[in-house]
Design an enzyme around this catalytic site. Structure first.
Site, mmCIF file in Angstrom:
data_model
loop_
_atom_site.group_PDB
_atom_site.id
_atom_site.type_symbol
_atom_site.label_atom_id
_atom_site.label_comp_id
_atom_site.label_asym_id
_atom_site.label_seq_id
_atom_site.Cartn_x
_atom_site.Cartn_y
_atom_site.Cartn_z
ATOM 1 N N VAL A 8 0.869 -1.171 0.000
ATOM 2 C CA VAL A 8 0.000 0.000 0.000
ATOM 3 C C VAL A 8 0.906 1.221 0.000
ATOM 4 O O VAL A 8 2.067 1.148 0.399
ATOM 5 C CB VAL A 8 -0.978 0.029 1.202
ATOM 6 C CG1 VAL A 8 -2.042 -1.042 1.069
ATOM 7 C CG2 VAL A 8 -0.243 -0.118 2.518
ATOM 8 N N SER A 9 0.371 2.356 -0.461
ATOM 9 C CA SER A 9 1.206 3.536 -0.675
ATOM 10 C C SER A 9 1.506 4.338 0.580
ATOM 11 O O SER A 9 2.540 4.975 0.674
ATOM 12 C CB SER A 9 0.551 4.454 -1.708
ATOM 13 O OG SER A 9 0.476 3.784 -2.941
ATOM 14 N N THR A 10 0.593 4.338 1.545
ATOM 15 C CA THR A 10 0.814 5.159 2.733
ATOM 16 C C THR A 10 0.545 4.352 3.994
ATOM 17 O O THR A 10 -0.090 3.301 3.958
ATOM 18 C CB THR A 10 -0.127 6.389 2.757
ATOM 19 O OG1 THR A 10 -1.475 5.929 2.909
ATOM 20 C CG2 THR A 10 0.001 7.205 1.486
#
Length: 190
Positions: A8-10
């Protein structure tokens, strides 16, 4: 052995859906990463790829969880193939065990990169349009215009450091730096 990779990106995002799908597919080991896909430096991905052995299969939920550009994808694919492993996407028909599968993977990677480029172009065009209408981006100034001007003038005398000016006006050094940059670089927009 099936080895899973979830990203996931964050830190705020949740990869639960990816983990469930990877476990249901039979992954014996799953590497989890929270990092922007736009960055090529994803240590957990590289650790995952380094762990692959002949006959293993790298499984991921979707292609964009692994690669963000065609060149990124090709480099990852090359490293996976050197280890004697293959790649499987749970949501796209990808089988790198054949020439046709590798071609499909490259086409999907190119299309994903093209789509990201279009989104970026539209975002930039929207920002330009908003600026033309007078929209201000970023946080509002933490000081009034007169104080901002005084801060910049004080710093530009060369007698004080960023930190010294910041302490004198009760703001952070980053506020001073941003104000000075804004005044000395006319094309800069905060």
């Amino acid at each position: 052995m099936k080895i899973g990779y979830a990203r996931v990106s964050t830190q705020d995002q949740d990869n639960a859906m990816q983990l469930i799908a990877l476990k249901e597919d039979g992954c014996k080991r799953i590497f989890e990463e929270k990092a922007s896909g736009a960055k090529f430096d994803r240590p957990i991905l590289w650790q995952c790829i380094e762990s692959l052995k002949t006959g293993d299969q790298l499984v991921f939920y979707k292609l964009d969880r692994v690669a963000r550009s065609l060149s990124d994808l090709l480099q990852i694919l090359e490293r996976v193939e050197k280890s004697g492993a293959s790649i499987k996407s749970l949501t796209e028909p990808i089988d790198t065990g054949s020439a046709a599968g590798r071609l499909m993977l490259q086409i999907l990677g190119a299309m994903a990169e093209f789509e990201r480029s279009l989104i970026r172009e539209r975002s930039i065009a929207g920002q330009r349009e908003a600026r033309a209408r007078g929209k201000q981006f970023g946080r509002p100034l933490s000081v009034d215009e007169a104080t901002a001007s005084a801060i910049v003038d004080e710093y530009l005398t060369g007698l004080h450091t960023l930190k010294g000016v910041a302490q004198r006006f009760g703001v952070s050094p980053s506020v001073v730096k941003r104000l000075v940059y804004k005044k000395t670089k006319p094309s800069y927009r905060s």
